[in-house]
Design an enzyme around this catalytic site. Structure first.
Site, short mmCIF file in Angstrom:
data_model
loop_
_atom_site.label_atom_id
_atom_site.label_comp_id
_atom_site.label_asym_id
_atom_site.label_seq_id
_atom_site.Cartn_x
_atom_site.Cartn_y
_atom_site.Cartn_z
N TYR A 142 5.50 -4.71 19.66
CA TYR A 142 5.88 -5.64 18.60
C TYR A 142 4.71 -5.92 17.67
O TYR A 142 4.85 -5.87 16.44
CB TYR A 142 6.39 -6.94 19.22
CG TYR A 142 6.86 -7.97 18.20
CD1 TYR A 142 8.06 -7.80 17.54
CD2 TYR A 142 6.10 -9.11 17.91
CE1 TYR A 142 8.50 -8.73 16.61
CE2 TYR A 142 6.53 -10.05 17.00
CZ TYR A 142 7.72 -9.86 16.35
OH TYR A 142 8.16 -10.78 15.43
N LYS A 146 4.19 -5.18 13.61
CA LYS A 146 3.92 -6.22 12.63
C LYS A 146 2.59 -6.00 11.91
O LYS A 146 2.45 -6.35 10.73
CB LYS A 146 3.98 -7.59 13.30
CG LYS A 146 5.38 -7.98 13.78
CD LYS A 146 6.37 -8.01 12.62
CE LYS A 146 7.73 -8.53 13.04
NZ LYS A 146 8.68 -8.61 11.90
#
Length: 226
Positions: A142, A146
């Site tokens: 994740y 990002k």
């Protein structure tokens, strides 16, 4: 649709995306993006809102959906997923799912709509995360997505000087996605310790409504201790 500016919001059936749509509704015609057509239909109580159901990771479906657009002033990327786990426990499938939705779909949707955004001297808002500024154990895939999204925004801003490009980096937010994250962390869900989705939406609105001489490039939001 009217002559008002047009905003396309992904992930608009719930959470931050829906909160952004509600904040933009008084001033924009809305295209509510999401894969769940039924959930989007329930959100069309908003004035001047039209469901835009499309699977963002399906290149052909995305191309067909964007080809039908005739105007776009604001593109808000709010769709995303978070699958936690150690690096050794994160499979290639998890990496692919995460990067496909959180990065590749963002890049492709933006690429396909760039002619309309350029014509409008438009604005691209990317709902990022605190994980796009700092990576913590268990958040590898994740956080990597990002960080990549932040880099994408920086390059888009440099390559497209006629556009405004804003990265929004909220901390934990009281959403269904956060419930899923806390379940993966085996932790208590404590909404009073999180931002509200509307707080994030207000930050998006502030960036969108900034005066013409102002370019809000990055906004970082953290919950206040309560």
């Amino acid at each position: 649709m009217t002559d008002r500016p047009v905003a396309l919001i992904t992930g608009a059936s719930r959470g931050i995306g829906l909160a952004v749509a509600r904040r933009l509704a008084p001033t924009h015609d809305l295209l509510l993006g999401g894969r769940d057509a039924d959930a989007l239909s329930r959100a069309t109580d908003l004035p001047n809102a039209t469901p835009w159901p499309v699977e963002l990771t399906d290149d052909r479906a995305l191309a067909d959906a964007t080809a039908a657009l005739s105007r776009l002033d604001l593109l808000v990327h709010s769709a995303g997923l978070a699958e936690l786990g150690t690096l050794v426990g994160t499979t290639a499938d998890t990496w692919r799912r995460t990067l496909e939705l959180n990065v590749v779909a963002v890049a492709e949707l933006t690429r396909l709509t760039l002619p309309l955004l350029r014509a409008a001297n438009g604005h691209v808002v990317l709902v990022n995360s605190g994980a796009g500024l700092r990576a913590n154990p268990g958040w590898g895939a994740y956080a990597a997505s990002k960080f990549a999204l932040r880099a994408y925004a920086d390059v888009l801003r440099a390559e497209e000087p006629g556009l405004r490009v804003t990265s929004i980096h909220p901390g934990r937010v009281d959403t269904d996605m956060q419930r899923g994250i806390r379940a993966q962390e085996a932790g208590d869900y404590e909404p009073d310790r999180y931002l509200t989705a509307d707080s994030v939406a207000k930050a998006v609105l502030a960036a969108v409504e900034a005066d013409e001489d102002a370019h809000v490039t990055e906004v970082v939001l953290r919950p206040r201790p309560r």
